[in-house]
Design a protein around this motif. Structure first.
Motif, PDB file in Angstrom:
ATOM      1  N   VAL A 313      89.854  15.621 -22.183  1.00 22.28           N
ATOM      2  CA  VAL A 313      88.506  16.125 -22.453  1.00 22.28           C
ATOM      3  C   VAL A 313      88.586  17.557 -22.931  1.00 22.28           C
ATOM      4  O   VAL A 313      89.470  18.320 -22.517  1.00 22.28           O
ATOM      5  CB  VAL A 313      87.616  16.018 -21.196  1.00 22.28           C
ATOM      6  N   ILE A 314      87.686  17.908 -23.862  1.00 21.34           N
ATOM      7  CA  ILE A 314      87.569  19.286 -24.339  1.00 21.34           C
ATOM      8  C   ILE A 314      86.170  19.770 -23.997  1.00 21.34           C
ATOM      9  O   ILE A 314      85.178  19.230 -24.482  1.00 21.34           O
ATOM     10  CB  ILE A 314      87.810  19.376 -25.862  1.00 21.34           C
ATOM     11  N   LEU A 315      86.093  20.785 -23.148  1.00 20.47           N
ATOM     12  CA  LEU A 315      84.815  21.325 -22.696  1.00 20.47           C
ATOM     13  C   LEU A 315      84.381  22.435 -23.646  1.00 20.47           C
ATOM     14  O   LEU A 315      85.029  23.474 -23.749  1.00 20.47           O
ATOM     15  CB  LEU A 315      84.957  21.867 -21.267  1.00 20.47           C
ATOM     16  N   ALA A 316      83.272  22.192 -24.352  1.00 22.12           N
ATOM     17  CA  ALA A 316      82.782  23.162 -25.338  1.00 22.12           C
ATOM     18  C   ALA A 316      81.269  23.258 -25.207  1.00 22.12           C
ATOM     19  O   ALA A 316      80.528  23.073 -26.171  1.00 22.12           O
ATOM     20  CB  ALA A 316      83.187  22.731 -26.746  1.00 22.12           C
ATOM     21  N   THR A 317      80.823  23.554 -23.991  1.00 19.14           N
ATOM     22  CA  THR A 317      79.386  23.519 -23.686  1.00 19.14           C
ATOM     23  C   THR A 317      78.647  24.797 -24.071  1.00 19.14           C
ATOM     24  O   THR A 317      77.428  24.880 -23.908  1.00 19.14           O
ATOM     25  CB  THR A 317      79.175  23.237 -22.188  1.00 19.14           C
ATOM     26  N   GLY A 318      79.360  25.800 -24.576  1.00 20.20           N
ATOM     27  CA  GLY A 318      78.705  26.980 -25.110  1.00 20.20           C
ATOM     28  C   GLY A 318      78.003  27.836 -24.071  1.00 20.20           C
ATOM     29  O   GLY A 318      78.312  27.809 -22.879  1.00 20.20           O
ATOM     30  N   ALA A 319      77.020  28.593 -24.544  1.00 14.78           N
ATOM     31  CA  ALA A 319      76.308  29.536 -23.681  1.00 14.78           C
ATOM     32  C   ALA A 319      74.839  29.569 -24.090  1.00 14.78           C
ATOM     33  O   ALA A 319      74.444  29.009 -25.110  1.00 14.78           O
ATOM     34  CB  ALA A 319      76.931  30.931 -23.797  1.00 14.78           C
ATOM     35  N   ARG A 320      74.050  30.226 -23.288  1.00 16.67           N
ATOM     36  CA  ARG A 320      72.614  30.354 -23.561  1.00 16.67           C
ATOM     37  C   ARG A 320      72.216  31.800 -23.299  1.00 16.67           C
ATOM     38  O   ARG A 320      72.974  32.569 -22.711  1.00 16.67           O
ATOM     39  CB  ARG A 320      71.808  29.405 -22.670  1.00 16.67           C
ATOM     40  N   TRP A 321      70.991  32.139 -23.723  1.00 13.20           N
ATOM     41  CA  TRP A 321      70.525  33.500 -23.501  1.00 13.20           C
ATOM     42  C   TRP A 321      70.474  33.835 -22.012  1.00 13.20           C
ATOM     43  O   TRP A 321      69.993  33.041 -21.210  1.00 13.20           O
ATOM     44  CB  TRP A 321      69.128  33.687 -24.099  1.00 13.20           C
ATOM     45  N   ILE A 356      64.180  43.796 -24.615  1.00 14.66           N
ATOM     46  CA  ILE A 356      65.098  44.175 -23.536  1.00 14.66           C
ATOM     47  C   ILE A 356      66.521  44.007 -24.042  1.00 14.66           C
ATOM     48  O   ILE A 356      66.962  42.907 -24.342  1.00 14.66           O
ATOM     49  CB  ILE A 356      64.881  43.293 -22.284  1.00 14.66           C
ATOM     50  N   GLY A 357      67.241  45.115 -24.158  1.00 12.64           N
ATOM     51  CA  GLY A 357      68.621  45.066 -24.608  1.00 12.64           C
ATOM     52  C   GLY A 357      68.842  45.894 -25.851  1.00 12.64           C
ATOM     53  O   GLY A 357      68.099  45.768 -26.834  1.00 12.64           O
ATOM     54  N   GLY A 358      69.871  46.736 -25.836  1.00 15.12           N
ATOM     55  CA  GLY A 358      70.154  47.612 -26.964  1.00 15.12           C
ATOM     56  C   GLY A 358      71.433  47.273 -27.699  1.00 15.12           C
ATOM     57  O   GLY A 358      72.000  48.124 -28.388  1.00 15.12           O
ATOM     58  N   GLY A 359      71.882  46.027 -27.579  1.00 13.08           N
ATOM     59  CA  GLY A 359      73.032  45.584 -28.370  1.00 13.08           C
ATOM     60  C   GLY A 359      72.575  45.155 -29.752  1.00 13.08           C
ATOM     61  O   GLY A 359      71.424  45.365 -30.146  1.00 13.08           O
ATOM     62  N   ASN A 360      73.486  44.524 -30.506  1.00 12.89           N
ATOM     63  CA  ASN A 360      73.130  44.098 -31.861  1.00 12.89           C
ATOM     64  C   ASN A 360      71.925  43.165 -31.879  1.00 12.89           C
ATOM     65  O   ASN A 360      71.025  43.312 -32.712  1.00 12.89           O
ATOM     66  CB  ASN A 360      74.323  43.399 -32.524  1.00 12.89           C
ATOM     67  N   SER A 361      71.894  42.199 -30.946  1.00 11.18           N
ATOM     68  CA  SER A 361      70.791  41.242 -30.926  1.00 11.18           C
ATOM     69  C   SER A 361      69.462  41.934 -30.656  1.00 11.18           C
ATOM     70  O   SER A 361      68.447  41.644 -31.303  1.00 11.18           O
ATOM     71  CB  SER A 361      71.035  40.162 -29.862  1.00 11.18           C
ATOM     72  N   GLY A 362      69.464  42.872 -29.702  1.00 11.56           N
ATOM     73  CA  GLY A 362      68.234  43.569 -29.355  1.00 11.56           C
ATOM     74  C   GLY A 362      67.710  44.449 -30.476  1.00 11.56           C
ATOM     75  O   GLY A 362      66.516  44.446 -30.780  1.00 11.56           O
ATOM     76  N   ILE A 363      68.608  45.201 -31.108  1.00  5.69           N
ATOM     77  CA  ILE A 363      68.173  46.109 -32.174  1.00  5.69           C
ATOM     78  C   ILE A 363      67.778  45.325 -33.424  1.00  5.69           C
ATOM     79  O   ILE A 363      66.813  45.677 -34.113  1.00  5.69           O
ATOM     80  CB  ILE A 363      69.267  47.145 -32.487  1.00  5.69           C
ATOM     81  N   GLU A 364      68.493  44.233 -33.720  1.00  4.76           N
ATOM     82  CA  GLU A 364      68.085  43.380 -34.841  1.00  4.76           C
ATOM     83  C   GLU A 364      66.697  42.803 -34.583  1.00  4.76           C
ATOM     84  O   GLU A 364      65.865  42.714 -35.499  1.00  4.76           O
ATOM     85  CB  GLU A 364      69.097  42.252 -35.043  1.00  4.76           C
ATOM     86  N   VAL A 442      63.728  39.030 -24.577  1.00  2.82           N
ATOM     87  CA  VAL A 442      64.929  39.297 -23.784  1.00  2.82           C
ATOM     88  C   VAL A 442      66.170  39.051 -24.643  1.00  2.82           C
ATOM     89  O   VAL A 442      66.395  37.944 -25.125  1.00  2.82           O
ATOM     90  CB  VAL A 442      64.959  38.404 -22.529  1.00  2.82           C
ATOM     91  N   GLN A 443      66.973  40.099 -24.814  1.00  2.68           N
ATOM     92  CA  GLN A 443      68.173  40.032 -25.663  1.00  2.68           C
ATOM     93  C   GLN A 443      69.322  40.768 -24.967  1.00  2.68           C
ATOM     94  O   GLN A 443      69.795  41.799 -25.439  1.00  2.68           O
ATOM     95  CB  GLN A 443      67.892  40.668 -27.023  1.00  2.68           C
ATOM     96  N   ILE A 444      69.763  40.211 -23.845  1.00  2.76           N
ATOM     97  CA  ILE A 444      70.765  40.924 -23.032  1.00  2.76           C
ATOM     98  C   ILE A 444      72.080  40.170 -22.922  1.00  2.76           C
ATOM     99  O   ILE A 444      72.847  40.376 -21.973  1.00  2.76           O
ATOM    100  CB  ILE A 444      70.207  41.228 -21.622  1.00  2.76           C
ATOM    101  N   GLY A 445      72.358  39.300 -23.869  1.00  2.36           N
ATOM    102  CA  GLY A 445      73.646  38.629 -23.851  1.00  2.36           C
ATOM    103  C   GLY A 445      73.548  37.162 -23.470  1.00  2.36           C
ATOM    104  O   GLY A 445      72.463  36.574 -23.431  1.00  2.36           O
ATOM    105  N   LEU A 446      74.717  36.585 -23.181  1.00  2.13           N
ATOM    106  CA  LEU A 446      74.825  35.144 -22.958  1.00  2.13           C
ATOM    107  C   LEU A 446      75.395  34.825 -21.583  1.00  2.13           C
ATOM    108  O   LEU A 446      76.121  35.629 -20.993  1.00  2.13           O
ATOM    109  CB  LEU A 446      75.722  34.517 -24.033  1.00  2.13           C
ATOM    110  N   VAL A 447      75.081  33.639 -21.101  1.00  2.00           N
ATOM    111  CA  VAL A 447      75.659  33.124 -19.865  1.00  2.00           C
ATOM    112  C   VAL A 447      76.224  31.738 -20.160  1.00  2.00           C
ATOM    113  O   VAL A 447      75.577  30.935 -20.842  1.00  2.00           O
ATOM    114  CB  VAL A 447      74.597  33.066 -18.734  1.00  2.00           C
TER     115      VAL A 447
END
Length: 528
Positions: A313-321, A356-364, A442-447
């Motif tokens: 099996v290959i686990l590739a379930t990704g992430a979400r906000w 919320i968030g000052g990374g690339n996603s937040g500023i974009e 909300v733009q503070i990364g992924l989980v």
């Protein structure tokens, strides 16, 4: 309305119309109605099989209804279906004119056999890249089942209704006047929601599947790459996923995908899915993994109750906000708290919003929103922004963008029905402050999407990421992983694709070096 190039493309598509159709425009004399009449007129001029009625009597105006000639319209657009919805318009024209859908025959038959009457309305924004999937699914259902109707409603054009219904996220679907669903939905998901017995039938069918040699869990860039590389080895390969795309579906502009100067998330996802389908891959969608157990085979339990068996099996379930996890966030999710500025931004036209968030996603997000809303306030937890300097420079040049650093959001405030603002702590002074905002993005990364693995023996990092080595292998034999759900240091599309191919090649190497259950039984019989 349509430039020469677009007319040429549309003319090519309209050649596929089999039977005559009629366009019916309902006008209110406003400028947007004039634009819609112009659009309908240009379309009608492109094909002798299209007639135009400019005396429509729809309740919502302006609107454009589409139907086979001589039939009552069941598909309509309240607003001007341009932007992301232009494809929805083209498909509606073709389907009304008898051009067959590419949907699976069994799904089409399931739609035809749905009991009862269903009158759908989908509130959208023209900048929403997820909305067309829902609009196109419901349009198709209305086209092939005479007991179903559907109208796309541009929320920006019908602000009074948006306010009355308190719609703060799109797509937002209503059925027979009641809220039906929100967010991205596939055709299968909608049909299965209406067909109550579909889930049990599907689970029973999946339980009968033969074991795979490689089963990929996840349909994002890592999962698609893994499936293609595995299938090219000629081994029995399957993919199980809730849907194709993952976070990429929420990405509008992609400019760092090598050899492709620019593309958009939904387009890339469509190409990924088609590429996988070009190979002999068993694709299972609308299913979420719930458990992983090792035995004679690796068993992947699904939330539907079904179980799929596989040798690897290959686990590739990704992430979400990632969520802020503060009081009020979940209560007002979809009611002012949002995670996709491109989708939901137009619903806050002329209002105050916060990012919320000052990374690339937040500023974009702040830059995009600034052209729509009254003002944008960016709250960054750290003492400096993390976004690229070019983005920071652009954001600071906008008069209606304010940036606040050292700000820790502590609460989303609301009036019981919608968000009205937030409370944050100034980390320098310790003072608690309030900020009024109709929308909070909300733009503070992924989980990572790995909660379902916490009761398994798969090792996870303290952040919940799947621990892998440089071959994509986990601590369990036959279990590999790739993409944003893993400990790979950089979460990028191109890195996920490379990791998917690595995991697939490693899984193949594992298979050729490991006897199958049948081979072990034969060896045991000979030895006995």
């Amino acid at each position: 309305m349509l430039d020469a190039n677009l007319k040429k493309q549309l003319d090519t598509y309209l050649q596929k119309i089999v039977t005559p159709i009629e366009l019916s425009v309902s006008s209110n004399g406003e400028p947007k109605a004039t634009e819609l009449q112009e659009l309908a007129g240009e379309i009608a001029e492109l094909s002798p099989k299209i007639s135009l009625n400019e005396q429509g009597t729809a309740k919502r105006t302006p609107s454009l209804a589409i139907a086979a000639e001589g039939q009552e319209p069941r598909v309509s657009f309240a607003g001007i279906p341009m932007g992301h919805e232009f494809t929805s318009l083209v498909l509606a024209l073709l389907q009304a004119g008898g051009h067959p859908s590419k949907a699976e025959p069994e799904v089409l038959e399931q739609i035809r056999n749905l009991p009862g009457e269903y009158h759908f309305e989908t509130f959208i924004s023209l900048s929403c890249q997820n909305c067309p999937d829902v609009v196109q699914a419901l349009n198709l259902m209305a086209t092939i089942n005479p007991n179903i109707t559907h109208q796309m409603v541009d929320g920006a054009l019908f602000q009074d209704e948006v306010e009355e219904k308190q719609i703060m996220a799109v797509p937002s679907v209503y059925m027979n006047g009641e809220h039906f669903g929100q967010g991205r939905m596939t055709l299968n998901e909608i049909v299965n929601k209406l067909d109550s017995g579909a889930g049990e039938r599907r689970a029973a069918e999946l339980n009968e599947r033969e074991p795979y040699e490689v089963l990929v869990v996840g349909g994002g860039p890592a999962g698609a790459s893994a499936a293609i590389y595995a299938a090219r080895k000629g081994i029995r390969t399957g993919v199980v996923a809730e849907r194709f795309g993952g976070q990429v579906m929420d990405t509008v502009g992609i400019e760092n995908f090598i050899s492709v100067p620019y593309t958009e998330g939904p387009k890339l996802v469509a190409n990924l899915e088609q590429h996988v389908k070009d190979y002999d891959v068993d694709i299972v969608t609308e299913q979420m993994a719930a458990s992983l157990k090792q035995g004679e085979y690796i068993e992947i339990g699904l939330e539907s109750g079904a179980t799929l068996k596989t040798r690897s099996v290959i686990l590739a379930t990704g992430a979400r906000w990632k969520e802020m996890q503060v009081p009020g966030e979940l209560e007002y999710r979809g009611k002012g708290v949002a995670y996709c500025p491109h989708c939901d931004g137009p619903l806050f036209k002329g209002k105050k919003v916060a990012v919320i968030g000052g990374g690339n996603s937040g500023i974009e997000a702040a830059i995009d929103l600034a052209g729509i809303v009254e003002s944008v306030t960016v709250l960054e937890f750290g003492d400096t922004l993390k976004a690229d300097q070019v983005l920071q420079t652009k954001a600071r040049s906008l008069k209606n963008v304010e940036i606040i650093t050292n700000a820790m959001t502590t609460e989303v405030r609301g009036d019981g029905q919608k968000a009205v603002g937030l409370t944050y702590t100034d980390r320098t002074s310790g003072e608690s402050k309030q900020l009024d905002a109709a929308g909070i993005f909300v733009q503070i990364g992924l989980v990572p999407n790995t909660e379902w693995l916490k009761n398994s023996d798969v090792e996870l990092s303290r952040f919940g990421e799947i621990e892998i080595d440089n071959r994509g292998a986990t601590n369990l034999p036959g279990v590999f992983a790739a993409g944003d759900a893993t400990t790979v240091p950089y979460k990028q599309i191109i890195i996920a694709m490379g990791a998917g191919s690595t995991a697939a090649l490693s899984a193949f190497d594992h298979l050729i070096r490991t006897p199958s259950p049948e081979e072990r039984k034969q060896e045991a019989a000979v030895a006995g």
